[in-house]
Scaffold this motif. Structure first.
Motif, PDB file in Angstrom:
ATOM      1  N   GLN A   1      -8.303   2.015   7.258  1.00  0.00           N
ATOM      2  CA  GLN A   1      -7.220   1.340   6.535  1.00  0.00           C
ATOM      3  C   GLN A   1      -7.142  -0.139   6.908  1.00  0.00           C
ATOM      4  OE1 GLN A   1      -4.186   4.081   7.878  1.00  0.00           O
ATOM      5  NE2 GLN A   1      -3.941   4.965   5.830  1.00  0.00           N
ATOM      6  N   GLU A   2      -7.318  -0.434   8.191  1.00  0.00           N
ATOM      7  CA  GLU A   2      -7.263  -1.837   8.619  1.00  0.00           C
ATOM      8  C   GLU A   2      -8.361  -2.647   7.932  1.00  0.00           C
ATOM      9  OE1 GLU A   2      -7.399  -1.437  12.844  1.00  0.00           O
ATOM     10  OE2 GLU A   2      -5.215  -1.259  13.027  1.00  0.00           O
ATOM     11  N   THR A   3      -9.541  -2.043   7.815  1.00  0.00           N
ATOM     12  CA  THR A   3     -10.654  -2.745   7.170  1.00  0.00           C
ATOM     13  C   THR A   3     -10.390  -2.925   5.680  1.00  0.00           C
ATOM     14  OG1 THR A   3     -12.114  -1.786   8.795  1.00  0.00           O
ATOM     15  CG2 THR A   3     -13.159  -2.723   6.866  1.00  0.00           C
ATOM     16  N   LEU A   4      -9.867  -1.874   5.041  1.00  0.00           N
ATOM     17  CA  LEU A   4      -9.551  -1.972   3.611  1.00  0.00           C
ATOM     18  C   LEU A   4      -8.500  -3.055   3.371  1.00  0.00           C
ATOM     19  CD1 LEU A   4      -9.453   1.827   2.692  1.00  0.00           C
ATOM     20  CD2 LEU A   4     -11.051   0.141   1.761  1.00  0.00           C
ATOM     21  N   LYS A   5      -7.540  -3.162   4.289  1.00  0.00           N
ATOM     22  CA  LYS A   5      -6.512  -4.201   4.169  1.00  0.00           C
ATOM     23  C   LYS A   5      -7.148  -5.578   4.285  1.00  0.00           C
ATOM     24  CE  LYS A   5      -2.461  -3.958   6.061  1.00  0.00           C
ATOM     25  NZ  LYS A   5      -1.258  -3.678   6.862  1.00  0.00           N
ATOM     26  N   GLU A   6      -8.017  -5.696   5.285  1.00  0.00           N
ATOM     27  CA  GLU A   6      -8.670  -6.973   5.536  1.00  0.00           C
ATOM     28  C   GLU A   6      -9.517  -7.408   4.346  1.00  0.00           C
ATOM     29  OE1 GLU A   6     -10.228  -7.112   9.682  1.00  0.00           O
ATOM     30  OE2 GLU A   6     -11.774  -8.269   8.650  1.00  0.00           O
ATOM     31  N   ARG A   7     -10.129  -6.421   3.699  1.00  0.00           N
ATOM     32  CA  ARG A   7     -10.986  -6.736   2.558  1.00  0.00           C
ATOM     33  C   ARG A   7     -10.178  -6.862   1.272  1.00  0.00           C
ATOM     34  NH1 ARG A   7     -16.357  -5.362   3.889  1.00  0.00           N
ATOM     35  NH2 ARG A   7     -16.849  -6.510   2.018  1.00  0.00           N
ATOM     36  N   GLY A   8      -8.863  -6.672   1.348  1.00  0.00           N
ATOM     37  CA  GLY A   8      -8.004  -6.896   0.198  1.00  0.00           C
ATOM     38  C   GLY A   8      -7.858  -5.699  -0.728  1.00  0.00           C
ATOM     39  N   TYR A   9      -8.183  -4.486  -0.244  1.00  0.00           N
ATOM     40  CA  TYR A   9      -8.100  -3.316  -1.113  1.00  0.00           C
ATOM     41  C   TYR A   9      -6.850  -2.477  -0.866  1.00  0.00           C
ATOM     42  CZ  TYR A   9     -12.813  -4.224  -2.700  1.00  0.00           C
ATOM     43  OH  TYR A   9     -13.905  -4.805  -3.265  1.00  0.00           O
TER      44      TYR A   9
ATOM     45  N   ALA B   1      -1.330   0.510   7.874  1.00  0.00           N
ATOM     46  CA  ALA B   1      -2.429   1.322   8.399  1.00  0.00           C
ATOM     47  C   ALA B   1      -1.794   2.366   9.308  1.00  0.00           C
ATOM     48  CB  ALA B   1      -3.413   0.449   9.167  1.00  0.00           C
ATOM     49  N   ASP B   2      -1.434   3.526   8.700  1.00  0.00           N
ATOM     50  CA  ASP B   2      -0.650   4.519   9.437  1.00  0.00           C
ATOM     51  C   ASP B   2      -1.492   5.706   9.915  1.00  0.00           C
ATOM     52  OD1 ASP B   2      -1.207   5.710   7.040  1.00  0.00           O
ATOM     53  OD2 ASP B   2       0.879   6.080   6.462  1.00  0.00           O
ATOM     54  N   GLY B   3      -2.794   5.647   9.658  1.00  0.00           N
ATOM     55  CA  GLY B   3      -3.651   6.731  10.135  1.00  0.00           C
ATOM     56  C   GLY B   3      -3.601   7.978   9.267  1.00  0.00           C
ATOM     57  N   LYS B   4      -2.916   7.877   8.117  1.00  0.00           N
ATOM     58  CA  LYS B   4      -2.843   9.035   7.203  1.00  0.00           C
ATOM     59  C   LYS B   4      -3.518   8.679   5.887  1.00  0.00           C
ATOM     60  CE  LYS B   4       1.453  10.597   9.251  1.00  0.00           C
ATOM     61  NZ  LYS B   4       2.770   9.953   9.350  1.00  0.00           N
ATOM     62  N   PHE B   5      -4.586   9.391   5.566  1.00  0.00           N
ATOM     63  CA  PHE B   5      -5.347   9.142   4.344  1.00  0.00           C
ATOM     64  C   PHE B   5      -4.574   9.760   3.181  1.00  0.00           C
ATOM     65  CE2 PHE B   5      -9.968   8.381   3.049  1.00  0.00           C
ATOM     66  CZ  PHE B   5      -9.701   8.363   1.697  1.00  0.00           C
ATOM     67  N   GLY B   6      -3.672   8.955   2.589  1.00  0.00           N
ATOM     68  CA  GLY B   6      -2.855   9.436   1.471  1.00  0.00           C
ATOM     69  C   GLY B   6      -3.343   8.867   0.154  1.00  0.00           C
ATOM     70  N   PRO B   7      -2.520   9.004  -0.909  1.00  0.00           N
ATOM     71  CA  PRO B   7      -2.919   8.551  -2.247  1.00  0.00           C
ATOM     72  C   PRO B   7      -3.243   7.051  -2.304  1.00  0.00           C
ATOM     73  CG  PRO B   7      -0.911   9.878  -2.346  1.00  0.00           C
ATOM     74  CD  PRO B   7      -1.210   9.661  -0.904  1.00  0.00           C
ATOM     75  N   GLU B   8      -2.508   6.230  -1.527  1.00  0.00           N
ATOM     76  CA  GLU B   8      -2.754   4.782  -1.560  1.00  0.00           C
ATOM     77  C   GLU B   8      -4.134   4.461  -0.985  1.00  0.00           C
ATOM     78  OE1 GLU B   8      -0.961   2.236  -2.946  1.00  0.00           O
ATOM     79  OE2 GLU B   8       0.077   3.976  -3.813  1.00  0.00           O
ATOM     80  N   THR B   9      -4.462   5.105   0.127  1.00  0.00           N
ATOM     81  CA  THR B   9      -5.765   4.888   0.754  1.00  0.00           C
ATOM     82  C   THR B   9      -6.868   5.381  -0.176  1.00  0.00           C
ATOM     83  OG1 THR B   9      -4.714   5.233   2.893  1.00  0.00           O
ATOM     84  CG2 THR B   9      -7.107   5.294   2.861  1.00  0.00           C
ATOM     85  N   ARG B  10      -6.616   6.518  -0.820  1.00  0.00           N
ATOM     86  CA  ARG B  10      -7.580   7.075  -1.765  1.00  0.00           C
ATOM     87  C   ARG B  10      -7.868   6.071  -2.884  1.00  0.00           C
ATOM     88  NH1 ARG B  10      -9.497  11.681  -4.656  1.00  0.00           N
ATOM     89  NH2 ARG B  10      -9.370  11.148  -6.841  1.00  0.00           N
ATOM     90  N   LYS B  11      -6.783   5.473  -3.407  1.00  0.00           N
ATOM     91  CA  LYS B  11      -6.931   4.487  -4.483  1.00  0.00           C
ATOM     92  C   LYS B  11      -7.754   3.288  -3.992  1.00  0.00           C
ATOM     93  CE  LYS B  11      -2.711   4.041  -6.420  1.00  0.00           C
ATOM     94  NZ  LYS B  11      -1.552   3.309  -6.963  1.00  0.00           N
ATOM     95  N   ALA B  12      -7.453   2.861  -2.771  1.00  0.00           N
ATOM     96  CA  ALA B  12      -8.148   1.698  -2.202  1.00  0.00           C
ATOM     97  C   ALA B  12      -9.638   1.992  -2.021  1.00  0.00           C
ATOM     98  CB  ALA B  12      -7.516   1.321  -0.863  1.00  0.00           C
ATOM     99  N   VAL B  13      -9.955   3.199  -1.523  1.00  0.00           N
ATOM    100  CA  VAL B  13     -11.361   3.566  -1.310  1.00  0.00           C
ATOM    101  C   VAL B  13     -12.094   3.620  -2.651  1.00  0.00           C
ATOM    102  CG1 VAL B  13     -12.915   5.420  -0.551  1.00  0.00           C
ATOM    103  CG2 VAL B  13     -10.962   4.770   0.876  1.00  0.00           C
ATOM    104  N   LEU B  14     -11.434   4.218  -3.654  1.00  0.00           N
ATOM    105  CA  LEU B  14     -12.044   4.292  -4.991  1.00  0.00           C
ATOM    106  C   LEU B  14     -12.348   2.894  -5.522  1.00  0.00           C
ATOM    107  CD1 LEU B  14     -10.094   7.109  -6.900  1.00  0.00           C
ATOM    108  CD2 LEU B  14     -12.548   7.020  -6.408  1.00  0.00           C
ATOM    109  N   ALA B  15     -11.369   1.990  -5.383  1.00  0.00           N
ATOM    110  CA  ALA B  15     -11.553   0.626  -5.883  1.00  0.00           C
ATOM    111  C   ALA B  15     -12.703  -0.053  -5.146  1.00  0.00           C
ATOM    112  CB  ALA B  15     -10.261  -0.172  -5.707  1.00  0.00           C
ATOM    113  N   PHE B  16     -12.754   0.164  -3.828  1.00  0.00           N
ATOM    114  CA  PHE B  16     -13.822  -0.452  -3.043  1.00  0.00           C
ATOM    115  C   PHE B  16     -15.184   0.099  -3.469  1.00  0.00           C
ATOM    116  CE2 PHE B  16     -16.808  -0.399   0.481  1.00  0.00           C
ATOM    117  CZ  PHE B  16     -16.849  -1.755   0.796  1.00  0.00           C
TER     118      PHE B  16
END
Ligand SMILES: [Zn+2]
Length: 290
Positions: A123-131, A136-151
């Motif tokens: 999550q910290e890396t996705l934040k840093e890369r702007g996604y 960064a709460d350590g829980k892979f939820g819907p927001e993180t999923r969306k960010a990974v998909l976009a990346f």
């Protein structure tokens, strides 16, 4: 007379055995020494061993920024996380214990529902890369999923929202754009550089023919082969150096090659035909600032 000859023969054989023992002994001792001779790495250290460490950290999900050969605070933060999570002494110094922990650490696949320190790092890396914008709460939820998909979509990866080796590799690969560099393929001169080298440039691609017998392997620095990767003589251009190659564009010195010695550079293309089209050209290679 005959027995003396046999004696001599046996003596010669024994001598040969002894010599082999000594040779093997020295060889093994030498190897053991070479293994322990890796220096400790900590904040302020610079060099190719730092770049290798940074690449390994990145590829294992302890993201520490571009492998710039400089052990700075970001690398230290990644090392501290590694030490903390793997029951090492938490001192930010990479010695034998931390190296062993890094070697042994195998990152797991991350997907929606996963929790843990590795999710926080992602999550910290996705934040840093702007996604990612949330915490960064350590829980892979819907927001993180969306960010990974976009990346994944933005990096031409299979968009499955699962973070595996390829996505990790892409997350670790920083291609920062510097506005001061003219990055068109036209061959214009960049405005800011450290050094210009006149080099003979050939082309290659990720195929087996171009990489025999290393087909399918990543570059010497662990980056996937493709446009933007250049093979150099590390004694001329340090691995990890950012370059601007006349007629080719930006590249990172991330690979080596048997024939790439001295003022030779091998430029990676996405396809074999592009590599063939390039042929051999004399070019100016600009060494860019970090
Ligand atoms: Zn090829």
């Amino acid at each position: 007379m005959k027995t003396r000859q046999v004696d001599r023969y046996i003596g010669w054989l024994l001598g040969l055995c002894l010599a082999s023992f000594l040779f093997v002994g020295f060889f093994l001792t030498g190897q053991a020494l070479a293994q322990t001779q890796q220096r400790n790495l900590y904040v302020g250290c610079e060099g190719e061993d730092v770049a290798r460490l940074q690449n390994t950290l990145n590829l294992k999900g302890y993201y520490c920024g571009p492998a710039d050969q400089k052990f700075g605070v970001k690398t230290q933060k990644a090392v501290l996380a590694l030490q903390q999570e793997n029951a090492c002494r938490v001192d930010g110094i990479v010695g034998p214990e931390t190296r062993r922990a890094l070697d042994a650490y195998q990152p797991r696949l991350l997907f929606e529902g996963c929790t843990g320190a590795d999710v926080t790092r992602l999550q910290e890396t996705l934040k840093e890369r702007g996604y990612l914008t949330g915490d960064a709460d350590g829980k892979f939820g819907p927001e993180t999923r969306k960010a990974v998909l976009a990346f994944q979509k933005a990096n031409s990866l299979e968009a499955d929202a699962i973070v595996g080796p390829l996505t990790r590799q892409a997350l670790a690969q920083y291609k920062e754009t510097h506005s001061s560099v003219v990055s068109s393929r036209g061959g214009s001169e960049p405005m800011r550089y450290i050094q210009v080298l006149d080099m003979k440039a050939t082309g290659y691609c990720p195929c087996n023919q171009c990489n025999y017998p290393w087909g399918g392997r990543p570059s010497a620095l662990g980056l996937p082969l493709g446009r933007g990767i250049a093979a150099v003589d590390p004694t001329v251009i340090k691995l990890g150096t950012r370059l601007y190659v006349e007629g080719y564009g930006e590249a990172i010195a991330a690979d080596t090659g048997g024939a790439i010695k001295g003022n030779r550079i091998d430029l990676c293309f996405d396809t074999h035909s592009e590599a063939l089209d390039w042929g051999i050209q004399n070019v100016k290679v600009y060494v860019l600032p970090d």
